[in-house]
Scaffold this active site. Structure first.
Site, short mmCIF file in Angstrom:
data_model
loop_
_atom_site.label_atom_id
_atom_site.label_comp_id
_atom_site.label_asym_id
_atom_site.label_seq_id
_atom_site.Cartn_x
_atom_site.Cartn_y
_atom_site.Cartn_z
N HIS A 1 0.86 -1.19 0.00
CA HIS A 1 0.00 0.00 0.00
C HIS A 1 0.89 1.24 0.00
CE1 HIS A 1 -2.24 3.17 2.36
NE2 HIS A 1 -3.07 2.95 1.38
N HIS B 1 1.73 11.20 -2.50
CA HIS B 1 0.61 10.88 -1.62
C HIS B 1 -0.19 12.17 -1.43
CE1 HIS B 1 -1.71 8.56 1.05
NE2 HIS B 1 -1.26 9.08 2.17
N ASP C 1 21.71 -6.28 27.97
CA ASP C 1 21.92 -5.93 29.38
C ASP C 1 23.35 -5.43 29.54
OD1 ASP C 1 22.23 -5.89 32.21
OD2 ASP C 1 20.59 -7.31 32.39
N ASP D 1 18.53 -12.81 29.31
CA ASP D 1 17.66 -13.80 29.97
C ASP D 1 16.54 -14.12 28.99
OD1 ASP D 1 19.22 -13.45 32.29
OD2 ASP D 1 17.97 -11.77 32.92
N ASP E 1 14.03 -10.91 25.69
CA ASP E 1 14.95 -10.88 26.82
C ASP E 1 14.20 -10.32 28.02
OD1 ASP E 1 17.27 -10.66 28.48
OD2 ASP E 1 17.44 -8.56 27.87
N ASP F 1 13.27 -8.70 31.37
CA ASP F 1 13.91 -7.67 32.20
C ASP F 1 13.02 -7.39 33.40
OD1 ASP F 1 15.19 -5.52 33.32
OD2 ASP F 1 15.49 -4.44 31.43
N ASP G 1 10.19 -5.70 28.06
CA ASP G 1 11.26 -6.65 27.76
C ASP G 1 11.92 -6.27 26.44
OD1 ASP G 1 10.65 -8.19 30.03
OD2 ASP G 1 9.03 -9.21 28.95
#
Length: 583
Positions: free
Chosen positions: A118, A163, A469, A475, A526, A528, A534
């Protein structure tokens, strides 16, 4: 591998990373198909057939796998050891989808979903971003097959892609056409459709016709005696098709409506009028596409005077006629199946129409083309749920490809099907001759999908070690869910703390209704605990009907859908009929 992280000025934490071990399932399978610690070519072929479901695997396929690992010098000359086998499972040859076009490509165009963009020239939002050929090139390189260009009058015919009614810049039409010609068939040889949203006067239409003809030459498909209902993606390979309103319909629309986007709803036109009136004084002369109503009226008069002389050349370019019938949607639903046309509706119009005409839309889209596009209020270039269109047979679900988010990821995942060629055959229930499918009736469960997330790797190669981190490795956890006509709630794995090489070994089961209209969503984050948000660690969406069973390497992509070089997951897929599943 040791990796230091600075906690403060005086303190550094060092993490020692172990080597990623093959999961127990992989070790057992290696034992089952090897002898004396070595998997022969015959053993590999049995594994491919019985575990991976590649029943047509041949010795040449096994030879390719062996040759792909030779540079690692990690296996005996006569076969694979466990490490070599594991590297194959995590490698680029072990993909979850077939890389080949395998669907029947000889059916009419209306029988396919088409990868559709589009406002394909915009680099960002719908209000003030730049127009460029770069998004067009990128879309084509990603397999998009339908490109939209807005054509507006300007002082220089080469600057008519814009546009309209916004602060976006213009881009030369010729540059757009040349970009399409260069990149149209680099990824897929199947036809590219260019949809013109045409606001031009007759003399400019004639110039555009000459420009298009000269640029594309023999690549341009011109309508013949045989109707579009007989043309297929196969018969139109490496052809470019133009789709827009025929000139007479353009004139009638302009005489009866305001000169805004020809395919917009009255509500959207009202929104555009408010936006336009609030910033008329901001436009420079280079934006004189519609700031002056007198210019438009003059253009309409010019078109009436010169129509017989100049419009036929433009009309002859149109392979797919577009536009709304005079009687509105109800009239379109009664159109002759042999006179194939394209209708465009905004997402809101489609949603409203499906309430009353759901089965009728499914029926008419067996022969005619329907394009759905984002509503005018999506100034941020966001997108909408594509399944509303797909389950009603909509071939062209038009998306803002420059954005990101779960709906765009789903769109990208859907068109990874069929070798990524940009055309996906509709499911049979949307095409059957009698007893039209009723989208309002829930589909039964057709498949049971089991997904086992083993492990992941590659983030340490794609990201700086402090990306997730500042004080420790990431993690990671994985979210898995099904999106489609029968969506399921996403499930989560456990969190694997402080590891670039996480292992989860967790399995999830999903009931899938309409697998041809469902995708598997996988997202790595990850976790947090000290933040509300996260960190993003990669995502992918995979068409469920095309998943290959067995243990597969699943590449991850960034927010925009670009594949990471290294980050991937090791996943086992098991897609079966419900009666074949045992608890």
């Amino acid at each position: 591998m040791e990796q230091p992280f600075r906690v403060c000025i005086f303190c550094i934490r060092t993490f020692i990373h172990r080597v990623l071990e093959p999961p127990d399932d992989v070790k057992k399978l290696f034992q089952d198909y090897s002898q004396n610690g070595t998997m022969s070519m015959d053993g590999l072929l049995k594994f491919l057939s019985k575990v991976q479901g590649q029943n047509n695997a041949k010795e040449d396929d096994a030879e390719v796998i062996f040759n792909s690992l030779k540079h690692l010098n990690i296996f005996p000359r006569k076969g694979l050891n466990l490490e070599g086998f594991y590297r194959y499972l995590l490698g680029d040859l072990n993909t979850p989808l077939s890389p080949r076009v395998h669907q029947d490509m000889t059916a009419p165009l209306a029988h396919y979903f088409m990868y559709t963009g589009h406002n394909s020239y915009l680099t960002g939002n719908q209000f003030s971003s730049k127009s460029s050929v770069r998004p067009i090139k990128k879309a084509l390189q990603n397999g998009v097959r339908v490109i939209e260009l807005d054509l507006w009058p300007a002082r220089n015919i080469k600057s008519v892609v814009l546009h309209g009614g916004t602060l976006t810049t213009s881009v030369k039409l010729l540059k757009c056409l040349r970009a399409i010609k260069e990149f149209a068939f680099q990824v897929s040889e199947y036809p590219v459709v260019i949809t013109f949203e045409d606001h031009l006067t007759a003399d400019l239409q004639e110039k555009v016709a000459k420009m298009v003809t000269k640029t594309f030459g023999g690549m341009l498909y011109r309508p013949e005696i045989d109707g579009l209902e007989k043309l297929s993606p196969e018969s139109l390979k490496k052809k470019i098709l133009i789709s827009t309103k025929p000139p007479r319909e353009y004139l009638e629309t302009q005489n009866s409506n305001s000169p805004h986007k020809s395919e917009k709803t009255s509500e959207e036109q009202g929104d555009d009028e408010k936006l336009r009136s609030s910033r008329t004084n901001l436009f420079s002369c280079s934006f004189m596409c519609f700031a002056n109503q007198d210019q438009i009226d003059e253009g309409e008069q010019l078109q009436e005077e010169d129509e017989e002389m100049k419009i036929p050349e433009y009309r002859d370019l149109i392979a797919i006629p577009a536009g709304k019938p005079k009687g509105g949607l109800e009239e379109w639903l009664r159109m002759d199946a042999k006179q194939v046309r394209r209708l465009s509706l905004c997402e809101q119009e489609l949603e409203e129409a499906t309430i009353t005409y759901g089965k009728d839309i499914v029926r008419i889209t067996k022969n005619h083309l329907l394009r759905v596009y984002p509503k005018g209020s999506r100034l941020d270039s966001s997108n909408y749920d594509p399944f509303v269109g797909w389950k009603h047979g909509t071939q062209m679900v038009a998306f803002n490809m420059q954005g990101y988010g779960k709906h765009l990821w789903i769109m990208q995942g859907m068109f990874r099907a069929n070798g990524g060629c940009g055309y996906v055959k509709k499911p049979d229930f949307l095409l059957r001759e009698k007893d039209d499918f009723d989208p309002s009736v829930p589909l039964p469960v057709y498949k049971i999908l089991k997904v086992k997330i083993y492990s992941g790797e590659g983030w340490h190669l794609d990201f700086h070690h402090t990306h997730f981190d500042q004080c420790s490795p990431p993690d990671f956890l994985v979210k898995v869910g099904v999106a489609g006509v029968h969506a399921s709630k996403a499930r989560r794995t456990k969190i694997v703390r402080n590891s670039w090489l996480p292992e989860w070994n967790e399995e999830f089961k999903f009931e899938v209704a309409g697998p041809e209209l469902s995708v598997l969503r996988i997202e790595v984050i990850d976790f947090d605990k000290y933040s509300k948000h996260d960190d993003f660690g990669g995502q992918t969406c995979l068409p469920i009907s095309e998943l290959r069973n067995g243990i597969r390497a699943v590449p991850l992509h960034d927010r925009g859908g670009v594949k990471y070089k290294s980050a991937r997951l090791l996943v086992r897929f098991d897609l079966k009929d419900p009666q074949d599943c045992s608890e």
